[in-house]
Design an enzyme around this catalytic site. Structure first.
Site, mmCIF file in Angstrom:
data_model
loop_
_atom_site.group_PDB
_atom_site.id
_atom_site.type_symbol
_atom_site.label_atom_id
_atom_site.label_comp_id
_atom_site.label_asym_id
_atom_site.label_seq_id
_atom_site.Cartn_x
_atom_site.Cartn_y
_atom_site.Cartn_z
ATOM 1 N N ASP A 65 0.835 -1.206 0.000
ATOM 2 C CA ASP A 65 0.000 0.000 0.000
ATOM 3 C C ASP A 65 0.873 1.261 0.000
ATOM 4 O OD1 ASP A 65 -2.289 1.492 0.071
ATOM 5 O OD2 ASP A 65 -2.682 1.192 2.201
ATOM 6 N N ASN A 70 -10.687 -3.069 -6.191
ATOM 7 C CA ASN A 70 -9.908 -2.039 -6.911
ATOM 8 C C ASN A 70 -10.535 -1.611 -8.241
ATOM 9 O OD1 ASN A 70 -6.653 -3.209 -5.728
ATOM 10 N ND2 ASN A 70 -7.931 -1.558 -4.975
HETATM 11 C C1 FPP Z 1 -2.095 0.239 -3.258
HETATM 12 O O1 FPP Z 1 -1.611 1.552 -3.235
HETATM 13 C C2 FPP Z 1 -1.553 -0.455 -4.403
HETATM 14 C C3 FPP Z 1 -2.271 -1.030 -5.397
HETATM 15 C C4 FPP Z 1 -3.731 -1.061 -5.424
HETATM 16 C C5 FPP Z 1 -1.619 -1.636 -6.554
HETATM 17 C C6 FPP Z 1 -0.437 -2.488 -6.214
HETATM 18 C C7 FPP Z 1 0.399 -2.611 -7.402
HETATM 19 C C8 FPP Z 1 1.737 -2.588 -7.374
HETATM 20 C C9 FPP Z 1 2.528 -2.505 -6.134
HETATM 21 C C10 FPP Z 1 2.486 -2.657 -8.636
HETATM 22 C C11 FPP Z 1 3.027 -4.028 -8.902
HETATM 23 C C12 FPP Z 1 2.098 -4.855 -9.630
HETATM 24 C C13 FPP Z 1 2.487 -5.853 -10.433
HETATM 25 C C14 FPP Z 1 1.462 -6.630 -11.145
HETATM 26 C C15 FPP Z 1 3.888 -6.206 -10.648
HETATM 27 P P1 FPP Z 1 -2.632 2.750 -3.360
HETATM 28 O O2 FPP Z 1 -2.778 3.084 -4.799
HETATM 29 O O3 FPP Z 1 -3.899 2.392 -2.662
HETATM 30 O O4 FPP Z 1 -1.857 3.892 -2.594
HETATM 31 P P2 FPP Z 1 -2.513 5.023 -1.696
HETATM 32 O O5 FPP Z 1 -3.233 4.321 -0.571
HETATM 33 O O6 FPP Z 1 -1.330 5.816 -1.223
HETATM 34 O O7 FPP Z 1 -3.422 5.809 -2.581
#
Ligand code: FPP
Length: 257
Positions: A33, A81
């Site tokens: 996250d 998501n």
């Molecule tokens: C959460 O951060 C992250 C995700 C929903 C996506 C996770 C994806 C990756 C780490 C990239 C790697 C993926 C692959 C397939 C190699 P957020 O967007 O919720 O962050 P925030 O809470 O700060 O908004």
């Protein structure tokens, strides 16, 4: 400058404390996250955070494999998501294509086998093909399993498993009284892993949030939970060492004394 200095000092301490002989969790699961906040802090679009998050995945995969972790389960896209803006979902669906295109040769070199848990039949065609291709290309590897949770949600997983068991019972293949914890454990998406490793010993969540967010609800019944304020793109070898050292200090009693 002072932040850089204190970070280096902290890293040095963790290098001294980290001792593989004290036990490395066989199965580590991570809620990755903080990509969005990482980008926001730099006045970049959220997708820049996901791209950097992908680079962190590459680094942590190699480090976990080097430490002797057997299964690394990463929460890459949840069934919730899809509620994100279309442009972000589109980017997140393209990420596995970029990730595997650029990283499969390294995975083969590192003897890492790819597995994907989730409702992959509902993914766009290009995402699904990239995922299936990576599974095929790494199927003979015998080292660490890199297990992506993609279009995964734990409640749906438990429901699907329950339906599977109920259908067997209706067909007369299973007596309702004979349904045990193991029956359900076998029917879950982690049921493809050997029984001694399917439940993670350690669950890590980055970014400071202290939630489970519909991830491996059944499997983490006895897992050690580790929360760090670091944002996922900043999570590196030292971060993983800190999580493992914290895990090693805990006594796991599984309800006993
Ligand atoms: C959460 O951060 C992250 C995700 C929903 C996506 C996770 C994806 C990756 C780490 C990239 C790697 C993926 C692959 C397939 C190699 P957020 O967007 O919720 O962050 P925030 O809470 O700060 O908004």
């Amino acid at each position: 400058m002072s932040a850089l200095f204190s970070r280096k000092k902290k890293d040095k301490t963790i290098d001294m404390k980290f001792d593989e002989s004290l036990g490395i969790p066989k199965h580590i699961a991570i809620i990755m996250d903080g990509n969005g906040r990482w980008a926001q802090k730099r006045k970049l679009p959220r997708i820049a955070g996901h791209k950097e998050g992908m680079n962190a995945v590459k680094k942590i995969t190699k480090v976990a494999s080097k430490f002797g972790v057997k299964i690394l389960t990463l929460y890459a896209f949840s069934t919730e998501n899809w509620r994100r803006p279309d442009s972000e979902v589109k980017f997140l669906m393209k990420l596995p294509v970029d990730f595997f295109d650029s990283f499969v040769p390294d995975l083969i070199k590192e003897n890492v086998k790819v597995n994907v848990m989730g409702y992959i039949e509902d993914l766009p065609k290009h995402t699904k093909s990239a995922v299936l291709r990576a599974i095929e290309q790494t199927k003979h590897n015998t080292g660490m399993i890199l297990n992506f949770a993609f279009n995964y949600g734990s409640r749906s997983e438990i429901l699907t498993a329950t339906q599977k068991i109920a259908k067997q019972a209706i067909k007369g293949m299973l007596d309702a009284d004979a349904i045990t914890e193991e029956t359900l454990s076998d029917a879950l998406m982690t049921g493809v892993f050997s029984k001694d490793m399917r439940d993670p010993e350690l669950l890590i969540r980055s970014s400071g949030e202290k939630r489970i967010s519909n991830f491996l609800l059944w499997q983490i019944a006895y897992s050690e939970l580790y929360f760090t304020n670091e944002l996922w793109p900043d999570f590196d070898e030292h971060s993983l060492k800190r999580a493992i050292v914290s895990y090693q200090k805990r006594t796991r009693r599984f309800g006993g004394v």
